[in-house]
Design a protein around this motif. Structure first.
Motif, PDB file in Angstrom:
ATOM      1  N   THR A  31     -18.060  -7.142   8.907  1.00 20.20           N
ATOM      2  CA  THR A  31     -18.174  -6.094  10.071  1.00 20.20           C
ATOM      3  C   THR A  31     -19.327  -5.089   9.660  1.00 20.20           C
ATOM      4  OG1 THR A  31     -16.959  -4.678   8.693  1.00 20.20           O
ATOM      5  CG2 THR A  31     -15.766  -6.072  10.347  1.00 20.20           C
ATOM      6  N   GLY A  32     -19.873  -5.070   8.464  1.00 25.04           N
ATOM      7  CA  GLY A  32     -20.979  -4.422   8.397  1.00 25.04           C
ATOM      8  C   GLY A  32     -20.635  -3.051   8.183  1.00 25.04           C
ATOM      9  N   ARG A  33     -19.298  -2.659   7.880  1.00 26.54           N
ATOM     10  CA  ARG A  33     -18.757  -1.437   7.655  1.00 26.54           C
ATOM     11  C   ARG A  33     -18.960  -1.222   6.031  1.00 26.54           C
ATOM     12  NH1 ARG A  33     -15.112   0.945  11.432  1.00 26.54           N
ATOM     13  NH2 ARG A  33     -14.698  -0.429  13.300  1.00 26.54           N
ATOM     14  N   PRO A  34     -18.962   0.258   5.744  1.00 26.16           N
ATOM     15  CA  PRO A  34     -19.019   0.640   4.379  1.00 26.16           C
ATOM     16  C   PRO A  34     -18.031  -0.063   3.605  1.00 26.16           C
ATOM     17  CG  PRO A  34     -19.777   2.651   5.752  1.00 26.16           C
ATOM     18  CD  PRO A  34     -19.025   1.458   6.550  1.00 26.16           C
ATOM     19  N   TYR A  35     -18.280  -0.425   2.426  1.00 22.93           N
ATOM     20  CA  TYR A  35     -17.090  -0.992   1.517  1.00 22.93           C
ATOM     21  C   TYR A  35     -16.035   0.040   1.362  1.00 22.93           C
ATOM     22  CZ  TYR A  35     -14.567  -2.979  -2.428  1.00 22.93           C
ATOM     23  OH  TYR A  35     -13.437  -3.529  -3.174  1.00 22.93           O
ATOM     24  N   ARG A  36     -16.191   1.221   1.021  1.00 24.88           N
ATOM     25  CA  ARG A  36     -15.539   2.276   0.621  1.00 24.88           C
ATOM     26  C   ARG A  36     -14.470   2.788   1.822  1.00 24.88           C
ATOM     27  NH1 ARG A  36     -12.960   5.266  -3.230  1.00 24.88           N
ATOM     28  NH2 ARG A  36     -14.810   5.312  -4.283  1.00 24.88           N
ATOM     29  N   GLU A  37     -14.950   2.708   3.103  1.00 29.23           N
ATOM     30  CA  GLU A  37     -14.345   2.810   4.267  1.00 29.23           C
ATOM     31  C   GLU A  37     -13.217   1.696   4.403  1.00 29.23           C
ATOM     32  OE1 GLU A  37     -14.881   1.961   8.899  1.00 29.23           O
ATOM     33  OE2 GLU A  37     -16.466   3.119   8.169  1.00 29.23           O
ATOM     34  N   VAL A  38     -13.638   0.458   4.254  1.00 24.97           N
ATOM     35  CA  VAL A  38     -12.694  -0.788   4.354  1.00 24.97           C
ATOM     36  C   VAL A  38     -11.580  -0.521   3.279  1.00 24.97           C
ATOM     37  CG1 VAL A  38     -12.268  -3.054   4.385  1.00 24.97           C
ATOM     38  CG2 VAL A  38     -14.191  -2.037   5.667  1.00 24.97           C
ATOM     39  N   TYR A  39     -11.950  -0.296   1.976  1.00 19.40           N
ATOM     40  CA  TYR A  39     -11.224  -0.197   0.681  1.00 19.40           C
ATOM     41  C   TYR A  39     -10.219   0.899   0.900  1.00 19.40           C
ATOM     42  CZ  TYR A  39      -9.463   0.299  -3.995  1.00 19.40           C
ATOM     43  OH  TYR A  39      -8.889   0.165  -4.910  1.00 19.40           O
ATOM     44  N   ASP A  40     -10.611   1.870   1.393  1.00 20.67           N
ATOM     45  CA  ASP A  40      -9.694   3.073   1.793  1.00 20.67           C
ATOM     46  C   ASP A  40      -8.416   2.956   2.568  1.00 20.67           C
ATOM     47  OD1 ASP A  40     -10.994   4.577  -0.352  1.00 20.67           O
ATOM     48  OD2 ASP A  40     -12.125   6.142   1.007  1.00 20.67           O
ATOM     49  N   ARG A  41      -9.030   2.324   3.569  1.00 20.56           N
ATOM     50  CA  ARG A  41      -8.027   1.708   4.787  1.00 20.56           C
ATOM     51  C   ARG A  41      -6.979   0.927   4.411  1.00 20.56           C
ATOM     52  NH1 ARG A  41      -7.566   1.838  10.662  1.00 20.56           N
ATOM     53  NH2 ARG A  41      -5.667   1.159  10.904  1.00 20.56           N
ATOM     54  N   LEU A  42      -7.335  -0.177   3.589  1.00 21.45           N
ATOM     55  CA  LEU A  42      -6.488  -1.177   2.991  1.00 21.45           C
ATOM     56  C   LEU A  42      -5.547  -0.682   2.024  1.00 21.45           C
ATOM     57  CD1 LEU A  42      -8.864  -4.185   2.602  1.00 21.45           C
ATOM     58  CD2 LEU A  42      -7.212  -3.731   4.435  1.00 21.45           C
ATOM     59  N   ALA A  43      -6.041   0.170   1.163  1.00 25.16           N
ATOM     60  CA  ALA A  43      -5.406   0.760   0.131  1.00 25.16           C
ATOM     61  C   ALA A  43      -4.284   2.008   0.602  1.00 25.16           C
ATOM     62  CB  ALA A  43      -6.354   1.650  -0.700  1.00 25.16           C
ATOM     63  N   LYS A  44      -4.723   2.686   1.725  1.00 24.20           N
ATOM     64  CA  LYS A  44      -3.657   3.606   2.174  1.00 24.20           C
ATOM     65  C   LYS A  44      -2.584   2.574   2.808  1.00 24.20           C
ATOM     66  CE  LYS A  44      -3.389   6.380   6.307  1.00 24.20           C
ATOM     67  NZ  LYS A  44      -3.662   6.247   7.716  1.00 24.20           N
ATOM     68  N   GLU A  45      -2.949   1.793   3.519  1.00 29.26           N
ATOM     69  CA  GLU A  45      -1.717   0.942   4.262  1.00 29.26           C
ATOM     70  C   GLU A  45      -1.093   0.010   3.182  1.00 29.26           C
ATOM     71  OE1 GLU A  45      -1.072   1.217   7.259  1.00 29.26           O
ATOM     72  OE2 GLU A  45      -2.782   1.841   8.110  1.00 29.26           O
ATOM     73  N   THR A  46      -1.511  -0.399   2.173  1.00 28.67           N
ATOM     74  CA  THR A  46      -0.928  -0.992   1.086  1.00 28.67           C
ATOM     75  C   THR A  46       0.213  -0.120   0.417  1.00 28.67           C
ATOM     76  OG1 THR A  46      -2.598  -2.721   0.741  1.00 28.67           O
ATOM     77  CG2 THR A  46      -1.060  -2.392  -1.202  1.00 28.67           C
ATOM     78  N   GLY A  47      -0.253   1.206  -0.081  1.00 29.49           N
ATOM     79  CA  GLY A  47       0.541   2.085  -0.641  1.00 29.49           C
ATOM     80  C   GLY A  47       1.609   2.487   0.316  1.00 29.49           C
ATOM     81  N   ALA A  48       1.518   2.382   1.778  1.00 29.49           N
ATOM     82  CA  ALA A  48       2.576   2.986   2.811  1.00 29.49           C
ATOM     83  C   ALA A  48       3.618   1.861   3.119  1.00 29.49           C
ATOM     84  CB  ALA A  48       1.993   3.388   3.815  1.00 29.49           C
ATOM     85  N   GLN A  49       3.212   0.573   2.595  1.00 31.90           N
ATOM     86  CA  GLN A  49       4.137  -0.478   3.148  1.00 31.90           C
ATOM     87  C   GLN A  49       5.393  -0.527   2.458  1.00 31.90           C
ATOM     88  OE1 GLN A  49       1.637  -4.123   2.479  1.00 31.90           O
ATOM     89  NE2 GLN A  49       2.646  -4.587   0.645  1.00 31.90           N
ATOM     90  N   ARG A  50       6.393  -0.688   3.402  1.00 28.76           N
ATOM     91  CA  ARG A  50       7.705  -0.806   2.592  1.00 28.76           C
ATOM     92  C   ARG A  50       7.875  -2.049   1.758  1.00 28.76           C
ATOM     93  NH1 ARG A  50      12.173  -2.586   6.121  1.00 28.76           N
ATOM     94  NH2 ARG A  50      10.752  -3.893   6.844  1.00 28.76           N
ATOM     95  N   ARG A  51       8.463  -1.919   0.616  1.00 26.95           N
ATOM     96  CA  ARG A  51       8.818  -2.859  -0.442  1.00 26.95           C
ATOM     97  C   ARG A  51       9.891  -3.721  -0.092  1.00 26.95           C
ATOM     98  NH1 ARG A  51      12.529  -0.653  -5.105  1.00 26.95           N
ATOM     99  NH2 ARG A  51      13.568   0.786  -3.677  1.00 26.95           N
ATOM    100  N   GLY A  52       9.554  -5.191  -0.471  1.00 25.16           N
ATOM    101  CA  GLY A  52      10.444  -6.267  -0.036  1.00 25.16           C
ATOM    102  C   GLY A  52      11.762  -6.208  -0.927  1.00 25.16           C
ATOM    103  N   LYS A  53      12.570  -7.073  -0.659  1.00 27.84           N
ATOM    104  CA  LYS A  53      13.905  -6.904  -1.350  1.00 27.84           C
ATOM    105  C   LYS A  53      13.750  -7.083  -2.689  1.00 27.84           C
ATOM    106  CE  LYS A  53      16.777  -8.733   2.189  1.00 27.84           C
ATOM    107  NZ  LYS A  53      17.548  -9.785   2.664  1.00 27.84           N
ATOM    108  N   GLY A  54      14.081  -6.375  -3.705  1.00 26.10           N
ATOM    109  CA  GLY A  54      13.967  -6.298  -4.980  1.00 26.10           C
ATOM    110  C   GLY A  54      12.621  -6.128  -5.554  1.00 26.10           C
ATOM    111  N   GLY A  55      11.474  -5.857  -4.691  1.00 31.27           N
ATOM    112  CA  GLY A  55      10.465  -5.862  -5.159  1.00 31.27           C
ATOM    113  C   GLY A  55      10.011  -4.259  -5.320  1.00 31.27           C
ATOM    114  N   LYS A  56       8.958  -4.068  -6.022  1.00 27.25           N
ATOM    115  CA  LYS A  56       8.740  -2.677  -6.558  1.00 27.25           C
ATOM    116  C   LYS A  56       7.466  -2.048  -5.655  1.00 27.25           C
ATOM    117  CE  LYS A  56       5.066  -4.047  -9.632  1.00 27.25           C
ATOM    118  NZ  LYS A  56       4.524  -3.946 -11.013  1.00 27.25           N
ATOM    119  N   LYS A  57       7.516  -0.895  -5.325  1.00 28.97           N
ATOM    120  CA  LYS A  57       6.463  -0.337  -4.392  1.00 28.97           C
ATOM    121  C   LYS A  57       5.379  -0.258  -4.938  1.00 28.97           C
ATOM    122  CE  LYS A  57       5.617   3.764  -1.411  1.00 28.97           C
ATOM    123  NZ  LYS A  57       5.432   2.997  -0.358  1.00 28.97           N
ATOM    124  N   ARG A  58       4.280  -1.120  -3.967  1.00 25.93           N
ATOM    125  CA  ARG A  58       2.845  -1.303  -4.405  1.00 25.93           C
ATOM    126  C   ARG A  58       2.000   0.077  -4.300  1.00 25.93           C
ATOM    127  NH1 ARG A  58       0.535  -6.399  -2.545  1.00 25.93           N
ATOM    128  NH2 ARG A  58      -1.240  -5.352  -3.792  1.00 25.93           N
TER     129      ARG A  58
END
Length: 149
Positions: A31-58
């Motif tokens: 995309t040509g977007r800054p790495y930090r911008e992409v990383y921060d968005r992916l990190a935010k969404e990963t941290g906010a996602q529900r955990r699966g059955k028996g899984g720990k929160k990411r």
């Protein structure tokens, strides 16, 4: 396939050498977007996602992998202008390899993020951009790819 070794802006964004951040790196490259911008968005969404059955929160990090099967990830890719093309299905075997435009079994031209076994890689018009050569001599199977329209 030609390979250009790059970290996609990871070091310039203040991060240590790459580890498990292939999704963020591939998106930033294509995309040509800054790495930090992409990383921060992916990190935010990963941290906010529900955990699966028996899984720990990411943790809110994109450095230890991103679950690309989640709805939020597919929505983010669509928001960026990508469309998904699945290649392999259950029982189909390998029908496309990590090589460029060689008739049957090669990647199409364009800006792609290619899904491989436990890895995402950026491919732009037949040139792979990654921290290493993921092609395995053109024999690595492609599961599918995101194309930037």
């Amino acid at each position: 396939m030609d390979v250009i070794i790059t970290d996609g802006g990871r070091r310039a964004a203040g991060f240590k050498p790459a580890r498990g951040d292939c999704v963020a790196r591939a998106i930033a490259i294509v995309t040509g977007r800054p790495y930090r911008e992409v990383y921060d968005r992916l990190a935010k969404e990963t941290g906010a996602q529900r955990r699966g059955k028996g899984g720990k929160k990411r943790s809110a990090s994109a450095a230890d992998g991103v679950n690309t099967n989640r709805k939020w990830f597919k929505d983010y890719m669509a928001e960026l202008g990508f469309t998904w093309t699945p290649i392999m299905g259950i029982g189909t075997g390998c029908t496309m390899h990590m090589r460029y435009n060689e008739g049957y079994g090669g990647l199409p031209p364009g800006k792609l993020i290619v899904s491989l076994s436990k890895h995402y890689s950026a491919v732009i018009d037949g040139t792979c951009f990654d921290t290493h050569n993921p092609c395995r001599g053109g024999e690595r199977c492609v599961y599918g790819y995101w194309r930037l329209d």
